[in-house]
Design a protein around this motif. Structure first.
Motif, PDB file in Angstrom:
ATOM      1  N   GLU A  67      17.763  26.299  38.851  1.00 41.58           N
ATOM      2  CA  GLU A  67      17.805  26.430  40.308  1.00 41.58           C
ATOM      3  C   GLU A  67      16.503  25.997  40.970  1.00 41.58           C
ATOM      4  OE1 GLU A  67      16.763  30.565  38.673  1.00 41.58           O
ATOM      5  OE2 GLU A  67      18.075  28.869  38.135  1.00 41.58           O
ATOM      6  N   LEU A  68      15.394  25.968  40.220  1.00 44.90           N
ATOM      7  CA  LEU A  68      14.120  25.510  40.759  1.00 44.90           C
ATOM      8  C   LEU A  68      13.834  24.053  40.423  1.00 44.90           C
ATOM      9  CD1 LEU A  68      11.800  28.586  40.067  1.00 44.90           C
ATOM     10  CD2 LEU A  68      13.019  28.007  42.168  1.00 44.90           C
ATOM     11  N   GLN A  70      14.817  21.041  40.970  1.00 45.40           N
ATOM     12  CA  GLN A  70      15.672  20.283  41.874  1.00 45.40           C
ATOM     13  C   GLN A  70      14.838  19.263  42.653  1.00 45.40           C
ATOM     14  OE1 GLN A  70      19.146  20.851  42.326  1.00 45.40           O
ATOM     15  NE2 GLN A  70      19.074  22.360  40.667  1.00 45.40           N
ATOM     16  N   GLY A  71      15.442  18.122  42.981  1.00 46.01           N
ATOM     17  CA  GLY A  71      14.779  17.132  43.811  1.00 46.01           C
ATOM     18  C   GLY A  71      13.465  16.677  43.212  1.00 46.01           C
ATOM     19  N   VAL A  72      12.399  16.701  44.020  1.00 46.09           N
ATOM     20  CA  VAL A  72      11.067  16.314  43.545  1.00 46.09           C
ATOM     21  C   VAL A  72      10.667  17.108  42.316  1.00 46.09           C
ATOM     22  CG1 VAL A  72       8.611  16.355  44.150  1.00 46.09           C
ATOM     23  CG2 VAL A  72      10.271  15.580  45.821  1.00 46.09           C
ATOM     24  N   PHE A  73      11.143  18.341  42.227  1.00 54.07           N
ATOM     25  CA  PHE A  73      10.680  19.273  41.207  1.00 54.07           C
ATOM     26  C   PHE A  73      11.564  19.294  39.963  1.00 54.07           C
ATOM     27  CE2 PHE A  73       9.676  20.606  45.497  1.00 54.07           C
ATOM     28  CZ  PHE A  73       8.290  20.625  45.442  1.00 54.07           C
ATOM     29  N   ALA A  74      12.466  18.328  39.867  1.00 56.02           N
ATOM     30  CA  ALA A  74      13.382  18.285  38.731  1.00 56.02           C
ATOM     31  C   ALA A  74      12.699  17.839  37.446  1.00 56.02           C
ATOM     32  CB  ALA A  74      14.554  17.356  39.043  1.00 56.02           C
ATOM     33  N   TYR A 209      20.759  23.546  46.100  1.00 59.13           N
ATOM     34  CA  TYR A 209      20.491  24.810  46.788  1.00 59.13           C
ATOM     35  C   TYR A 209      19.858  24.529  48.143  1.00 59.13           C
ATOM     36  CZ  TYR A 209      21.411  26.622  42.118  1.00 59.13           C
ATOM     37  OH  TYR A 209      22.006  26.918  40.905  1.00 59.13           O
ATOM     38  N   VAL A 210      19.329  25.570  48.771  1.00 56.49           N
ATOM     39  CA  VAL A 210      18.629  25.486  50.053  1.00 56.49           C
ATOM     40  C   VAL A 210      17.373  26.324  49.928  1.00 56.49           C
ATOM     41  CG1 VAL A 210      18.752  26.038  52.523  1.00 56.49           C
ATOM     42  CG2 VAL A 210      20.784  25.158  51.339  1.00 56.49           C
ATOM     43  N   LEU A 284       8.866  31.583  44.724  1.00 59.55           N
ATOM     44  CA  LEU A 284       8.687  31.293  43.305  1.00 59.55           C
ATOM     45  C   LEU A 284       7.928  29.980  43.138  1.00 59.55           C
ATOM     46  CD1 LEU A 284      12.347  32.160  42.201  1.00 59.55           C
ATOM     47  CD2 LEU A 284      10.313  33.609  41.953  1.00 59.55           C
ATOM     48  N   THR A 285       6.960  29.971  42.235  1.00 60.43           N
ATOM     49  CA  THR A 285       6.085  28.813  42.055  1.00 60.43           C
ATOM     50  C   THR A 285       6.801  27.680  41.331  1.00 60.43           C
ATOM     51  OG1 THR A 285       4.125  30.233  42.008  1.00 60.43           O
ATOM     52  CG2 THR A 285       3.902  28.019  41.083  1.00 60.43           C
TER      53      THR A 285
END
Length: 360
Positions: A67-68, A70-74, A209-210, A284-285
């Motif tokens: 869930e974290l 995602q996008g840039v952080f995938a 997610y959002v 969450l970091t």
């Protein structure tokens, strides 16, 4: 924790929203023109006065849960970043007028599907002090923009008095365990620019997610600044001087955190004046921003950051599409005001694509 999923139908557009957005653009354009006549140069209609223009790196944490991630952080890794710290007003005022602060972040080397009109491998996040954007909606944004626009021609002493009153109101509220986001917006404490967190205030898509995002100070040197307070009577550019002095001696570290959408009733998409309770979803970091010591206000870099480079919510991956009434307004307002500002100054705007385009 169960988080709510993104879908294309989570936004609710009001019938008069475009009318409000058109009004914001008109009013803030007039504000820009008023300030330009006074200062002889068109400046940003908000966050005009920069305090530090720096470059660094964002390291995305490995092993993030799905869930974290995602996008840039995938994908774990390190990306160059450019960051502009600035004061809130859309005019160059002395620091006695201590309003909200800004932290605009541009992340480089970000591949993926982009929003229409964004043609660089970058992702921008536009943050400010305070967890909420007090205007709430495009309609509220228009109302507040009118009030700010009406105040622009007034003497700086009047603006300083308003800022002082708002600051004292919030001090009194803090004494009884509460606060006013709007009072903080107009009267932020005389705190160090690198000693406090900054927030997206508005939601964005976060892949499946959002989320809302925040950047939190995370070095011992920044923690040591918690009691620092500007004496605005002796230094009208004290926030800038403090930031430049800090970067001349120390690195800065910010933890980049996300607050995922988990409760549709308590965490509205369309009203940014409502704080998302952390008991429903805590921050969450997902990564760490490191800004090495550097010359944070060289003439060439400041000119580039202030007059050439653009930071916009529209500079985004499709996976991080801005959401809600205020963000839909920003997509149009930022573009229109940038076009006006760059045109008035006779300077070509750049959607900076590579970190090496930024002067030393």
């Amino acid at each position: 924790m169960t988080y709510l999923r993104y879908s294309d139908d989570i936004e609710t557009i009001q019938p008069d929203e475009q009318e409000s957005i058109d009004g914001i653009i008109q009013g803030m354009s007039q504000q820009t023109e008023t300030v330009e006549k006074r200062e002889g140069h068109a400046v940003r209609a908000s966050h005009a006065k920069s305090s530090a223009c720096v470059i660094g790196e964002l390291t995305i944490a490995p092993g993030l849960p799905p869930e974290l991630a995602q996008g840039v952080f995938a994908t774990p890794g390190t990306h160059p970043v450019a960051i502009r710290f600035a004061q809130g007003p859309g005019e160059t005022l002395g620091d006695r007028v201590s309003t909200h602060r800004g932290m605009a972040i541009k992340i480089f080397d970000v591949p993926g599907d982009k929003l229409s009109g964004h043609d660089a491998d970058t992702q921008d996040f536009v943050f400010a002090t305070g967890t909420t954007f007090p205007s709430g909606t495009a309609q509220g944004f228009l109302s507040d923009a009118k009030k700010i626009g009406a105040a622009v021609p007034l003497p700086e002493g009047f603006k300083s008095a308003v800022s002082s009153l708002a600051r004292n109101v919030n001090k009194a509220l803090h004494a009884v365990g509460t606060e006013s986001p709007k009072a903080d917006f107009f009267g932020h404490p005389f705190s160090h620019p690198l000693a406090e967190p900054y927030f997206s205030q508005c939601p964005i898509r976060y892949g499946d997610y959002v989320a809302k995002l925040g950047a939190f100070p995370a070095s011992p040197e920044q923690a040591a600044l918690k009691d620092w307070e500007l004496d605005a009577k002796t230094d009208e550019n004290g926030f800038r001087h403090a930031a430049v002095r800090y970067f001349g001696e120390h690195d800065a570290v910010f933890e980049l955190r996300v607050q995922l959408w988990a409760n549709a009733e308590a965490q509205p998409i369309e009203d940014t004046s409502v704080d998302w309770p952390e008991e429903d979803s805590r921050y969450l970091t997902v990564g760490t921003i490191r800004i090495p010591r550097q010359e944070a206000y060289s003439a060439a870099r400041v000119r580039y950051f202030d007059d050439v480079m653009t930071f916009r919510p529209a500079h985004a991956l499709a996976a991080h599409r801005p959401l809600g009434s205020v963000m839909r307004a920003r997509l149009q307002v930022y573009h229109a005001l940038s076009k006006l500002r760059h045109g008035e100054n006779g300077i070509k705007a750049e959607n900076t694509a590579k970190i090496d385009q930024i002067p030393a």
